[in-house]
Design an enzyme around this catalytic site. Structure first.
Site, PDB file in Angstrom:
ATOM      1  N   CYS A 257       0.813  -1.229   0.000  1.00  0.00           N
ATOM      2  CA  CYS A 257       0.000   0.000   0.000  1.00  0.00           C
ATOM      3  C   CYS A 257       0.843   1.275   0.000  1.00  0.00           C
ATOM      4  CB  CYS A 257      -0.990  -0.020   1.155  1.00  0.00           C
ATOM      5  SG  CYS A 257      -0.257  -0.045   2.805  1.00  0.00           S
ATOM      6  N   HIS A 305      -2.879   0.963   6.776  1.00  0.00           N
ATOM      7  CA  HIS A 305      -3.190   0.864   5.340  1.00  0.00           C
ATOM      8  C   HIS A 305      -3.494   2.248   4.774  1.00  0.00           C
ATOM      9  CE1 HIS A 305      -4.227  -1.293   1.710  1.00  0.00           C
ATOM     10  NE2 HIS A 305      -5.384  -0.642   1.635  1.00  0.00           N
ATOM     11  N   HIS A 317      -5.793   1.902  -4.450  1.00  0.00           N
ATOM     12  CA  HIS A 317      -4.872   1.374  -3.448  1.00  0.00           C
ATOM     13  C   HIS A 317      -4.395  -0.023  -3.840  1.00  0.00           C
ATOM     14  CE1 HIS A 317      -7.804  -1.332  -1.003  1.00  0.00           C
ATOM     15  NE2 HIS A 317      -8.302  -1.140  -2.200  1.00  0.00           N
TER      16      HIS A 317
END
Length: 341
Positions: A257, A305, A317
């Site tokens: 990420c 995240h 993402h």
């Protein structure tokens, strides 16, 4: 007339076999004792939890890797200084050669030169009474050598300290790697416990959920209103659609990420730190109501995240192991914060 003979008792070996058989039978699990296999939905939930748990050690791994790389580079530079300083000392020793030879031809080596050639000159220089027997050139050379040797000793200590720190970081990396692989291994073991039909159903359900949530179509392109660096950032991220998530990766063929957000902004000329937490700390915080395309979104907390806001309530993402870079609704996960590089 019937026989009154008693029946022959069973032998010891027969008794032993009977006892063992009885014990074995009693230890066999009954149908009611067998643990029920988890359902497809239960496996899906457990796998998602394991993948989520793997994100924190992944970010810790990324931070340690960046630190280890920095330490190793610093250690390499220090070792280069050690080599340069040793070369300078060797050069001074070479210069002393002609001085020693000339004194030998004129009647023997000066005691100062003898001491220099055979031992560390530091102790000798402490004996001030011998300085008057040395030429000015000898004094200068020996003082220079003394200074260079002090520098070399200090630089070697610095190199050792940096190398030791880099080795400790390497060991931490190994530990985090094992932790991550352990969680991913458990997730894979759960998936392997499903039947072929169950795995097919799970895959179909995930594909349906992905289609409803967003897109990972690599042919998709950004058509939003962002401009300047933000647009370059988002266009780079769109070019990665469909590429797999891989923990610890910053591209070009796969990303985690924070690897994706960092690479995207780097493509626009902006350098970001490596991890989710570092990117959160480095950026200017913006409210959810003030989001603009290119802002970095943080879900769950400031360490787990992140992704890039692209407008219209959506973000792009790198999700998790087993999935690809995708576009997803902003609220597909609990929103925590946003920052603007």
């Amino acid at each position: 007339m019937g026989s009154h003979r008693r029946p022959k008792p069973p032998s010891r070996s027969r008794l032993a076999v009977l006892a063992a058989t009885a014990g074995t039978v009693s230890l066999l699990p009954t149908q009611s004792q067998a643990a029920p296999k988890p359902s497809v939905d239960e496996v899906r939930q457990q796998v998602e939890e394991l993948y989520e748990e793997a994100e924190t050690p992944t970010e810790e791994y990324n931070a340690t890797l960046a630190k280890k790389t920095k330490l190793q580079k610093a250690a390499n530079r220090t070792q280069e200084r050690v080599a340069d300083q040793q070369a300078e000392i060797n050069e001074i020793r070479d210069k002393m050669g002609p001085v020693a030879a000339a004194q030998y031809r004129s009647g023997g080596l000066d005691s100062s030169v003898q001491l220099f050639l055979s031992a560390d000159p530091d102790n000798y220089l402490d004996k001030a009474q011998t300085l008057d027997r040395m030429s000015s050139r000898q004094v200068a050379l020996l003082h220079s050598l003394e200074s260079k040797q002090r520098e070399l000793t200090q630089t070697r200590a610095e190199a050792l300290e940096k190398l030791t720190a880099a080795e400790k970081a390497r060991k931490r990396l190994s530990g985090k790697k094992q932790e991550i692989q352990g969680k991913l291994g458990k997730a894979q073991k759960l998936l392997n416990s499903l039947t072929a039909d169950q795995r097919a159903r799970l895959k179909a359900d995930e594909a349906k959920a992905d289609k409803a949530a967003g897109t990972s179509d690599s042919s998709a392109s950004y058509k939003g209103s962002a401009s300047g660096r933000a647009r370059s950032t988002i266009e780079f991220a769109y070019a990665q659609l469909g590429k797999p998530y891989e923990w610890g990766s910053t591209g070009p063929n796969s990303f985690d990420c924070s690897g994706l957000t960092g690479a995207a902004w780097r493509a626009a000329g902006v350098s970001l730190p490596r991890t989710v937490n570092e990117q959160y700390s480095a950026g200017r915080k913006v409210a959810k109501s003030d989001l603009q395309p290119g802002d970095i979104i943080y879900w769950y907390n400031d360490t787990q995240h992140n992704g890039l806001y692209i407008g219209d309530g959506k973000a792009i993402h790198a999700p998790r192991t087993g999935k690809n870079v995708e576009v997803t609704p902003l609220d597909s996960m609990p929103f925590f914060a946003a920052s603007r590089p």
